[in-house]
Design a protein around this motif. Sequence first.
Motif: not given
Length: 480
Positions: A277, A280-281, A286, A290, A293
């Motif tokens: 996560v 990806l951030i 993302i 979120a 997340a």
Amino acid sequence: MEAIEPAYGAVTLLLIAAAAVAVLLFLIMKVKLHAFVALVLVSVLTALAAGIPVGDIPAALSFGFSNTLGSVALLVGFGVMIGRLLEVTGGAQVLADTLIGRFGEKRAPLALGIAALFFGFPIFFDAGLVVFLPIIMTVARRFGGSLLLYGLPAAGAFAAMHALVPPHPGPVAAAEALGASIGLTLLVGAPVAFLSWYVGAYLVSQVIGRRVYVDVPTALFGELNNGRDTDDVDDDTDATGGGSSRVTTKPRTAPSFATVLGVLLLPFVLISCNTVVNTLITAGVIGEDAAWAQFLTLLGNTSVALLITVIVAVLVLGRREGSMADVSTILDKALGPVCAIILITGSGGMFGGVLRLSGIGDALSGSLSDLGFSLILQAFLISTVLRVAQGSATVALTTTAGLIAATVADADLSNLQLTSLVLAIAAGATVLSHVNDSGFWLVSRFFGMDVKTTLKTWTVLETTLGLSAFVLSLALWSVG
């Protein structure tokens, strides 16, 4: 707390640091003063000698102590709980038997090390080591010989992954500071970590283990008798009022291999979710706001992941054939022996923190940067100096990358050369672990070694591990 403006030049600060380490070793090894007391005392004296204002010394002491305890205390506490449940219920024996059945007795140290490399991908050094302890000790008891034959390959594997491979914070921060690709650092760092571990940790550990005998300590995980903890003794009183003591056997059916593996994999999976996560951030795939997340990030926080694992271990291991009161007793016995380990580790962080705040690392690294060495050698030497001066591998990695970032930006290096620089810095941040490194004290106390023995074993292994990684980074630099 920010670093304090150095009161002296680099040479004077170096002499102060060397004298502080010498006094600390004298107090612990010759005077036999308790390590916790000696570390706190020397930290105060070093702060005074380094010119830290008297009014700032309490804050300087708590800076390193609280930072280290904040990351270590929960991990060690939850880790030994998991380890104790695995030990008492026979889970560690099941896993050890399976590993030995697959790899054979002669390859048991290799099997432990490879398993630690796998688990060490998302898990920090201290958390991985404490969870693996009961497995290491079970295998060592079964086959005999020095604990170091089995413990050092696993500990070295966690150290290699922590220093060299993203998503661990040190290599990630260094890669970002130098403009290196984190993906390439991962792809190159993983095989470099394996090769440097095999040569610098596994092979060296087998030589050390045959020369230095360390018995399996029983303070954390007591001797077992057919799967039952020998500390379980009930004192009963007979009907006439006379006191009679009897040992109550509590035979347990060992859990399945799948159950044990599931317990060990749970923190691995949870922490991996956190890692994915966050990656990806950072990549912008993302949004960091979120809710799902943030929830996964919370579950994958190392302390929270281990807490969840403790609860699961209580349910699937402890409660299988015992009451919750029995489980609480097991956990109480697990926590008692680690108090000294936590305090000594925290005071080791205190000593390293004082050296860091004194400015010795910045002063020495600034002097080295003007000596005209090649960029990759300069990176390795500065990182090594910072590692020796203040103890923390992560701080050495991030600080060195920041110091040479401007020079690297002007050098027009290839992507592979940038990655080679990150690995060279990580290699320097690994060598010469000693008394200002909290990891040094974890290994010392978990393996039941005194300071002299730890210097002869763990310090040597960390140095050969780092040098092996540096040689590989040099080879990559030359072809980049």
